[in-house]
Design a protein around this motif. Structure first.
Motif, PDB file in Angstrom:
ATOM      1  N   THR A 425       0.823  -1.211   0.000  1.00  0.00           N
ATOM      2  CA  THR A 425       0.000   0.000   0.000  1.00  0.00           C
ATOM      3  C   THR A 425       0.857   1.261   0.000  1.00  0.00           C
ATOM      4  O   THR A 425       0.363   2.350  -0.290  1.00  0.00           O
ATOM      5  N   THR A 426       2.153   1.134   0.293  1.00  0.00           N
ATOM      6  CA  THR A 426       3.042   2.294   0.245  1.00  0.00           C
ATOM      7  C   THR A 426       3.165   2.866  -1.160  1.00  0.00           C
ATOM      8  O   THR A 426       3.590   4.015  -1.328  1.00  0.00           O
ATOM      9  N   PRO A 431       6.549   4.728  -4.119  1.00  0.00           N
ATOM     10  CA  PRO A 431       6.817   3.481  -4.831  1.00  0.00           C
ATOM     11  C   PRO A 431       8.151   2.867  -4.403  1.00  0.00           C
ATOM     12  O   PRO A 431       9.097   3.581  -4.067  1.00  0.00           O
ATOM     13  N   ASP A 432       8.200   1.550  -4.403  1.00  0.00           N
ATOM     14  CA  ASP A 432       9.437   0.814  -4.099  1.00  0.00           C
ATOM     15  C   ASP A 432       9.928   1.034  -2.677  1.00  0.00           C
ATOM     16  O   ASP A 432      11.126   0.887  -2.402  1.00  0.00           O
ATOM     17  N   PHE A 433       9.020   1.354  -1.744  1.00  0.00           N
ATOM     18  CA  PHE A 433       9.463   1.567  -0.362  1.00  0.00           C
ATOM     19  C   PHE A 433      10.229   0.379   0.210  1.00  0.00           C
ATOM     20  O   PHE A 433      11.293   0.574   0.833  1.00  0.00           O
ATOM     21  N   PRO A 434       9.750  -0.872   0.058  1.00  0.00           N
ATOM     22  CA  PRO A 434      10.503  -1.982   0.659  1.00  0.00           C
ATOM     23  C   PRO A 434      11.949  -2.043   0.181  1.00  0.00           C
ATOM     24  O   PRO A 434      12.862  -2.290   0.989  1.00  0.00           O
ATOM     25  N   LYS A 435      12.193  -1.809  -1.095  1.00  0.00           N
ATOM     26  CA  LYS A 435      13.569  -1.829  -1.606  1.00  0.00           C
ATOM     27  C   LYS A 435      14.363  -0.640  -1.068  1.00  0.00           C
ATOM     28  O   LYS A 435      15.538  -0.779  -0.688  1.00  0.00           O
ATOM     29  N   MET A 436      13.732   0.542  -1.044  1.00  0.00           N
ATOM     30  CA  MET A 436      14.413   1.714  -0.484  1.00  0.00           C
ATOM     31  C   MET A 436      14.814   1.460   0.969  1.00  0.00           C
ATOM     32  O   MET A 436      15.898   1.866   1.409  1.00  0.00           O
ATOM     33  N   TRP A 437      13.940   0.786   1.701  1.00  0.00           N
ATOM     34  CA  TRP A 437      14.173   0.541   3.128  1.00  0.00           C
ATOM     35  C   TRP A 437      15.347  -0.418   3.332  1.00  0.00           C
ATOM     36  O   TRP A 437      16.256  -0.151   4.121  1.00  0.00           O
TER      37      TRP A 437
END
Length: 459
Positions: A425-426, A431-437
């Motif tokens: 939902t981010t 966009p791509d929050f999990p990868k950024m994190w």
């Protein structure tokens, strides 16, 4: 939008093994992108929106304007202004607005509120529909205000979505009173289209405390940058009054700032782990509410400096509680609540009763989810009281709310075993929050390969 790998229904939030040291390039502001698209669509000549945010909310806005006849060409170009603002750019080509068509607003407040006034200028009917939650979000004040200004709207008496604007090709405009205490977007919605109304508009807020004033200031400044005459006569003793004179909007070359509110979880990571995060291109002057993070997170134990490289934020690993009025920056509440749950003393977050009407009831959701991990959060009349407790792992539900998802990830830095339900939902604004994190935790958020923290359990 680019394809991204499928994400698990329960995303294991990475635990920080050490201090975070990273540079994080944050995508463009949703608030600026969607306002820029509306203003460019209503202009008398083509314009550019450079470095736009490409997310669900901004794509919904672009697709809705296209459905009404506006040309939006997505390109990669260099900046004609010579300011280094090359990269992705959307060329917006205004056209006569028309229906019939249906606009999907998703659950985007800017789309469901900013576009009905635009639709009154269309020749033909424009139907607005969206996600189930959009039916529950406040819209009645915008509908009644538009009717006062001469619009015809069929909403079956709901004062909410779904509804149809019976466009007549123009709107008379004039003076209108509105209670915008539930959302500052009600005011911005009327102001953005007002230069195209026959009489312009005078908007008078007549309700309680008006939240998120920085967003209204953003609307006013962007209108003026597009050539509109906007009068805010507070100096003459009037408060919460805005007047927009009818006239042509100019096609501008608009560069979108990074979304400072979306920088929040990354700055929180530095605060929590005692590391350093640099956010490039942080503006020295801005109307974005997220700029308040510099003050709030400093009070909670960090320090920051604006440099040529951007905002450099450093934590000590110690987090202090805070008593703070967030009425002007309510969207920061979930992230601040997450940090406060890890602090060394109690926090009180005030002035945010309106968050009960956002993507979800954010106050109830934060209370339930933080308490579900062992925290101690109590709702107050206008906010939250947070008493730090030792927390444990568990599922952190998001309620299809992007800021709930990032808040859960922040807690997961310090609490092992946190699983974020529907982290996808981010994509609404980041966009791509999990990868950024995970890149940030690896110290490689900008692709530099600088060593830093590693992703721990569940990375």
């Amino acid at each position: 939008m680019t394809e991204t790998p499928a994400l698990p229904a329960l995303w294991p939030a990475p635990l920080a093994d050490g201090t975070v040291h990273a540079t994080v390039t944050v995508p463009g502001s949703k608030s600026v992108t969607n306002r820029a698209l509306v203003l460019a669509a209503l202009a008398a000549e083509p314009g550019w929106v450079r470095r736009p945010l490409r997310s669900r909310d901004s794509q919904l806005m672009a697709d809705a304007l296209r459905a009404m006849g506006v040309g939006i060409e997505e390109t990669v170009s260099s900046s004609s202004a010579g300011d280094g603002a090359g990269g992705e750019a959307w060329r917006v080509i205004p056209a006569a607005l028309h229906g019939p068509t249906t606009v999907d607003v998703g659950n985007a407040g800017t789309v469901m509120r900013f576009l009905p006034p635009v639709a009154t200028l269309a020749d033909g009917d424009i139907r607005f529909d969206g996600d189930p939650r959009s039916y529950e979000r406040p819209l009645g004040q915008v509908i009644s205000a538009l009717r006062t200004l001469g619009a015809r709207i069929d909403d079956d008496g709901r004062g909410a979505l779904p509804m149809t604007v019976l466009g007549g090709g123009a709107l008379e405009g004039g003076t209108v009173e509105i209670d915008a205490s539930n959302s500052s977007q009600f005011v911005s919605a009327l102001l953005l289209s007002a230069p195209r109304f026959n009489q312009g508009v005078e908007v008078r807020h007549v309700g309680g405390n008006l939240p998120s004033m920085p967003h209204i200031r953003m609307t006013v400044e962007m209108l003026r940058a597009a050539g509109a005459q906007v009068d805010t006569p507070e100096a003459g003793g009037e408060k919460d009054v805005w007047r927009v004179t009818p006239g042509a909007l100019l096609g501008r070359d608009m560069v979108v700032e990074p979304d400072l509110s979306n920088a929040q979880p990354f700055l929180a990571a530095a605060l929590i782990t005692g590391g350093t995060v640099t956010v490039p291109d942080w503006p020295r002057r801005t109307t974005q509410p997220g700029d308040a993070l510099r003050r709030i997170f400093t009070e909670m134990g960090g320090s920051c400096e604006l440099t040529d490289a951007g905002l450099v934020f450093t934590g000590t690993g110690k987090i202090h509680g805070i008593d703070v009025d967030l009425s002007e920056v309510g969207e920061l509440t979930p992230g601040i609540a997450a940090v406060a749950a890890l602090a060394d003393s109690e926090s009180v977050l005030r002035g945010v009763a309106h968050l009960r009407l956002h993507e979800t009831d954010r106050l109830a959701a934060l209370t339930k989810e933080i308490n579900g991990l062992g925290g101690d959060v109590t709702e107050t009349a206008d906010g939250l009281r947070i008493r730090p407790r030792r927390m444990h792992g568990g599922v952190f539900h998001t309620y299809d709310d992007h800021r709930m998802a990032t808040a859960g990830a922040v807690i997961g830095l310090a609490v092992e075993g946190v699983q974020i339900e529907n982290v996808a939902t981010t994509a609404k604004t980041l966009p791509d929050f999990p990868k950024m994190w995970t890149d940030m935790l690896a110290g490689d958020a900008d692709g530099s390969g600088v060593p830093g923290a590693s992703a721990g359990a569940g990375a």
